[in-house]
Design a protein around this motif. Structure first.
Motif, PDB file in Angstrom:
ATOM      1  N   ALA A 155       0.848  -1.196   0.000  1.00  0.00           N
ATOM      2  CA  ALA A 155       0.000   0.000   0.000  1.00  0.00           C
ATOM      3  C   ALA A 155       0.883   1.245   0.000  1.00  0.00           C
ATOM      4  CB  ALA A 155      -0.904   0.008   1.236  1.00  0.00           C
ATOM      5  N   GLY A 156       0.255   2.380  -0.277  1.00  0.00           N
ATOM      6  CA  GLY A 156       1.001   3.631  -0.309  1.00  0.00           C
ATOM      7  C   GLY A 156       1.608   3.982   1.037  1.00  0.00           C
ATOM      8  N   ALA A 157       0.863   3.716   2.110  1.00  0.00           N
ATOM      9  CA  ALA A 157       1.377   4.052   3.443  1.00  0.00           C
ATOM     10  C   ALA A 157       2.632   3.234   3.760  1.00  0.00           C
ATOM     11  CB  ALA A 157       0.296   3.817   4.497  1.00  0.00           C
ATOM     12  N   VAL A 158       2.621   1.960   3.381  1.00  0.00           N
ATOM     13  CA  VAL A 158       3.790   1.099   3.633  1.00  0.00           C
ATOM     14  C   VAL A 158       4.965   1.536   2.757  1.00  0.00           C
ATOM     15  CG1 VAL A 158       4.609  -1.265   3.826  1.00  0.00           C
ATOM     16  CG2 VAL A 158       2.173  -0.799   4.045  1.00  0.00           C
ATOM     17  N   GLY A 214      -1.916  17.502   2.680  1.00  0.00           N
ATOM     18  CA  GLY A 214      -0.932  16.438   2.864  1.00  0.00           C
ATOM     19  C   GLY A 214      -1.589  15.131   3.275  1.00  0.00           C
ATOM     20  N   HIS A 215      -0.783  14.062   3.324  1.00  0.00           N
ATOM     21  CA  HIS A 215      -1.300  12.747   3.719  1.00  0.00           C
ATOM     22  C   HIS A 215      -0.911  12.443   5.160  1.00  0.00           C
ATOM     23  CE1 HIS A 215      -1.589   8.246   3.647  1.00  0.00           C
ATOM     24  NE2 HIS A 215      -2.684   8.560   2.990  1.00  0.00           N
ATOM     25  N   LEU A 216      -1.662  11.546   5.784  1.00  0.00           N
ATOM     26  CA  LEU A 216      -1.353  11.102   7.152  1.00  0.00           C
ATOM     27  C   LEU A 216       0.117  10.731   7.325  1.00  0.00           C
ATOM     28  CD1 LEU A 216      -4.398   8.743   7.760  1.00  0.00           C
ATOM     29  CD2 LEU A 216      -3.763  10.630   9.269  1.00  0.00           C
ATOM     30  N   ALA A 274       0.803  15.252  -2.340  1.00  0.00           N
ATOM     31  CA  ALA A 274      -0.390  15.555  -1.560  1.00  0.00           C
ATOM     32  C   ALA A 274      -1.506  14.580  -1.877  1.00  0.00           C
ATOM     33  CB  ALA A 274      -0.848  16.972  -1.864  1.00  0.00           C
ATOM     34  N   THR A 275      -2.518  14.668  -1.045  1.00  0.00           N
ATOM     35  CA  THR A 275      -3.683  13.831  -1.225  1.00  0.00           C
ATOM     36  C   THR A 275      -4.894  14.684  -1.596  1.00  0.00           C
ATOM     37  OG1 THR A 275      -4.688  11.885  -0.224  1.00  0.00           O
ATOM     38  CG2 THR A 275      -4.508  13.806   1.181  1.00  0.00           C
ATOM     39  N   ALA A 276      -4.790  15.979  -1.417  1.00  0.00           N
ATOM     40  CA  ALA A 276      -5.897  16.880  -1.739  1.00  0.00           C
ATOM     41  C   ALA A 276      -5.352  18.246  -2.150  1.00  0.00           C
ATOM     42  CB  ALA A 276      -6.847  17.015  -0.550  1.00  0.00           C
ATOM     43  N   VAL A 329       9.336  12.343  -3.134  1.00  0.00           N
ATOM     44  CA  VAL A 329       8.051  12.732  -3.711  1.00  0.00           C
ATOM     45  C   VAL A 329       7.051  11.589  -3.515  1.00  0.00           C
ATOM     46  CG1 VAL A 329       6.784  13.307  -5.819  1.00  0.00           C
ATOM     47  CG2 VAL A 329       9.011  14.378  -5.364  1.00  0.00           C
ATOM     48  N   ASP A 330       5.914  11.943  -2.946  1.00  0.00           N
ATOM     49  CA  ASP A 330       4.816  11.001  -2.802  1.00  0.00           C
ATOM     50  C   ASP A 330       3.821  11.314  -3.922  1.00  0.00           C
ATOM     51  OD1 ASP A 330       2.573   9.562  -2.192  1.00  0.00           O
ATOM     52  OD2 ASP A 330       2.504  10.123  -0.072  1.00  0.00           O
ATOM     53  N   ALA A 331       3.895  10.523  -4.982  1.00  0.00           N
ATOM     54  CA  ALA A 331       3.072  10.782  -6.178  1.00  0.00           C
ATOM     55  C   ALA A 331       1.833   9.891  -6.199  1.00  0.00           C
ATOM     56  CB  ALA A 331       3.912  10.571  -7.436  1.00  0.00           C
ATOM     57  N   ALA A 332       1.373   9.494  -5.006  1.00  0.00           N
ATOM     58  CA  ALA A 332       0.258   8.539  -4.922  1.00  0.00           C
ATOM     59  C   ALA A 332      -0.915   8.939  -5.805  1.00  0.00           C
ATOM     60  CB  ALA A 332      -0.212   8.417  -3.468  1.00  0.00           C
ATOM     61  N   HIS A 333      -1.311  10.206  -5.711  1.00  0.00           N
ATOM     62  CA  HIS A 333      -2.500  10.636  -6.465  1.00  0.00           C
ATOM     63  C   HIS A 333      -2.229  10.831  -7.936  1.00  0.00           C
ATOM     64  CE1 HIS A 333      -6.356  11.362  -4.479  1.00  0.00           C
ATOM     65  NE2 HIS A 333      -5.647  11.096  -3.397  1.00  0.00           N
ATOM     66  N   ILE A 334      -1.084  11.409  -8.259  1.00  0.00           N
ATOM     67  CA  ILE A 334      -0.875  11.868  -9.635  1.00  0.00           C
ATOM     68  C   ILE A 334      -0.105  10.883 -10.496  1.00  0.00           C
ATOM     69  CG2 ILE A 334      -1.038  14.324  -9.035  1.00  0.00           C
ATOM     70  CD1 ILE A 334       2.100  14.321  -9.120  1.00  0.00           C
ATOM     71  N   HIS A 386      -3.345   2.211  -7.545  1.00  0.00           N
ATOM     72  CA  HIS A 386      -4.792   2.077  -7.745  1.00  0.00           C
ATOM     73  C   HIS A 386      -5.538   3.385  -7.931  1.00  0.00           C
ATOM     74  CE1 HIS A 386      -3.774   2.208  -3.429  1.00  0.00           C
ATOM     75  NE2 HIS A 386      -4.849   2.971  -3.313  1.00  0.00           N
ATOM     76  N   LYS A 387      -4.853   4.523  -7.893  1.00  0.00           N
ATOM     77  CA  LYS A 387      -5.561   5.800  -8.020  1.00  0.00           C
ATOM     78  C   LYS A 387      -5.588   6.185  -9.502  1.00  0.00           C
ATOM     79  CE  LYS A 387      -4.583   6.846  -3.202  1.00  0.00           C
ATOM     80  NZ  LYS A 387      -3.867   7.695  -2.206  1.00  0.00           N
ATOM     81  N   THR A 388      -4.989   7.320  -9.889  1.00  0.00           N
ATOM     82  CA  THR A 388      -5.067   7.673 -11.312  1.00  0.00           C
ATOM     83  C   THR A 388      -4.374   6.649 -12.210  1.00  0.00           C
ATOM     84  OG1 THR A 388      -3.151   9.115 -11.033  1.00  0.00           O
ATOM     85  CG2 THR A 388      -5.321  10.170 -10.959  1.00  0.00           C
TER      86      THR A 388
HETATM   87  C1  LIG Z   1      -3.491   7.463  -0.914  1.00  0.00           C
HETATM   88  C2  LIG Z   1      -2.234   8.074  -0.436  1.00  0.00           C
HETATM   89  C3  LIG Z   1      -1.309   7.345   0.331  1.00  0.00           C
HETATM   90  C4  LIG Z   1      -1.628   6.006   0.957  1.00  0.00           C
HETATM   91  O1  LIG Z   1      -1.984   4.989   0.121  1.00  0.00           O
HETATM   92  P1  LIG Z   1      -2.677   3.690   0.764  1.00  0.00           P
HETATM   93  O2  LIG Z   1      -2.588   2.705  -0.348  1.00  0.00           O
HETATM   94  O3  LIG Z   1      -4.070   4.093   1.118  1.00  0.00           O
HETATM   95  O4  LIG Z   1      -1.892   3.289   1.954  1.00  0.00           O
HETATM   96  C5  LIG Z   1      -0.104   7.932   0.630  1.00  0.00           C
HETATM   97  N1  LIG Z   1       0.183   9.170   0.219  1.00  0.00           N
HETATM   98  C6  LIG Z   1      -0.696   9.918  -0.500  1.00  0.00           C
HETATM   99  C7  LIG Z   1      -0.302  11.290  -0.929  1.00  0.00           C
HETATM  100  C8  LIG Z   1      -1.927   9.398  -0.837  1.00  0.00           C
HETATM  101  O5  LIG Z   1      -2.784  10.143  -1.517  1.00  0.00           O
END
Ligand SMILES: *Cc1c(COP(=O)(O)O)cnc(C)c1O
Length: 426
Positions: free
Chosen positions: A104-107, A132-134, A182-184, A207-212, A236-238
């Motif tokens: 997952a992204g958090a891991v 930002g993200h958690l 970022a997440t938002a 860089v946390d590119a989770a969203h983009i 799993h996002k974009t």
């Molecule tokens: C979604 C997200 C994560 C976490 O991804 P998970 O798969 O839900 O653990 C981390 N960083 C950002 C910026 C996110 O948007």
């Protein structure tokens, strides 16, 4: 031999026979996804091919380690899957190293921090309440517990990142690493600016590119890869792949990233998901994915404009990516009320804090809306106007049952024309 007519459990293939309760849940979720509008910015509809890869015998294989360096036998075949996933990830993002094992992204973020930092190190990340993200330093998250996070936010007037302010904070605080992403956040992120700030103070750039990630892969957002030491992203996002994550990096960080993922944080990798990631990377390498990424952004811009016409305020005045933050205060409803009202009218989204939100995080003044999923379902700018009109109608008539029913009927009609999984029935 006895002739027992009931087959052993492993021989029964049909989920509805083995577990009618779960089969019913899956069936109802298919109907929900096919008949309601999905606007959660972190969701998408992955392809049948990706789902097929996930539902295979690869789930049975234990593969601790990496290709050609496994702890158990029998890995020669699945090694090929991980090798394909890694090489396609490198090709897709133009990166020197890829690790495709994070669950997952958090891991993935945890692994990046573990690879590059020591507990207690100072890190700079984006404020959770401003996008930002958690995992970017929230006090309730491992990141805020293990590391000394200082946060940057957005400018109060423009509601965008101000790189001069971020630079001053970095010079004052001298973090060991800066986390961008970022997440938002609805605007382009200037990764070159972040690199120059990091270079000025000798910090690492994560860089946390989770969203983009999908927009980057499809050329619809500038890539962070040449600027960052390490880039983590969800698949799993974009990017529209299976639920999971990956990390790409400069070659010099490859060994420590790999060590942090396994044995540092995870046990055996999910080979069925890694195979599905390989499928998603292949899909994202196809020319049609560039078209998809561009349409996601075009649709987001159109949705933001149509919502503005309906009287909503869009945070920062618009969007450059797949998502927008909607300030609901002109409508006199909170994010919580709006999310619930839209849910019952067949429109799925999430409440979200807007910058300097006067409401509590569980109430909020905003909604976050994204266009990745509806674009996959085939909707275009014309449908974005329809969606904006339906949202406005539902929120003007909160509590009015006839309004709710009218919107829901129109949602069903719209989704009948843009069904993500027409081949699946509940
Ligand atoms: C979604 C997200 C994560 C976490 O991804 P998970 O798969 O839900 O653990 C981390 N960083 C950002 C910026 C996110 O948007």
């Amino acid at each position: 031999m006895t002739s027992d007519s009931s087959p052993a459990p492993s021989r029964v293939r049909d989920l509805s026979t083995v577990d009618p309760e779960i089969a019913s849940i899956v069936g109802r979720e298919i109907v929900r996804q096919n008949t309601t509008i999905q606007l959660i910015a972190s969701e998408n509809f992955t392809s049948p091919a990706v789902m097929e890869a996930m539902g295979t015998v690869l789930t049975n294989k234990y593969s601790e380690g990496y290709p050609a360096k496994r702890y158990y036998g029998g890995n020669l075949i699945v090694d090929e899957a991980e090798e394909l996933a890694r090489s396609r990830a490198r090709e897709l993002f133009g990166a020197e190293h890829a690790n495709v094992q994070p669950h997952a992204g958090a891991v993935a973020n945890m692994a990046v921090y573990q690879a590059l930092l020591k507990p207690g190190d100072k890190v700079m990340g984006m404020r959770l309440d401003q996008g930002g993200h958690l995992t970017h330093g929230s006090p309730v998250n491992f990141s805020g517990i293990m590391y000394d996070f200082v946060s940057y936010g957005v400018d109060e007037t423009t509601e965008m990142l101000d790189y001069d302010v971020i630079r001053s904070l970095a010079v004052r605080e001298r973090p060991r690493a800066i986390v961008a992403g970022a997440t938002a956040y609805p605007r382009l992120i200037d990764f070159a600016a972040f690199r120059s700030i990091a270079d000025e103070i000798g910090a690492l750039l994560i860089v946390d590119a989770a969203h983009i990630a999908g927009l980057v892969a499809g050329g619809a957002h500038p890539t962070p890869v040449p600027h960052a030491d390490v880039v983590s992203f969800t698949t799993h996002k974009t990017l529209r792949g299976p639920r999971g994550a990956a990390i790409v990096s400069r070659a010099e960080h490859g060994a420590s990233i790999d060590k942090a993922v396994f044995p540092g944080l995870q046990g055996g990798p999910m080979m069925h998901v890694i195979a599905a990631k390989a499928v998603a990377f292949r899909e994202a390498l196809a020319p049609s994915f560039r078209d998809y990424a561009a349409r996601v952004v075009t649709n987001a811009v159109a949705l933001a404009a149509a919502l503005t016409d309906e009287g909503f305020r869009i945070v920062s005045g618009g969007t450059d990516n797949h998502l927008m933050l909607v300030d609901l205060r002109p409508f006199g409803v909170t994010g919580k009320v709006a999310q619930e009202a839209l849910d019952t009218a067949g429109i799925t989204c999430n409440k979200n804090q807007i910058p300097n939100d006067p409401e509590k995080p569980f109430v909020t003044s905003g909604l976050r809306l994204g266009t990745a999923a509806v674009t996959t379902a085939g909707m275009g700018v014309g449908e974005m106007s329809e969606v904006a009109r339906l949202i406005a109608r539902a929120l003007r008539g909160v509590g009015d049952e006839s309004v709710r029913r009218g919107v829901l009927a129109e949602v069903h009609e719209l989704c009948g024309r843009f069904t993500p999984y027409p081949e699946l029935v509940g």
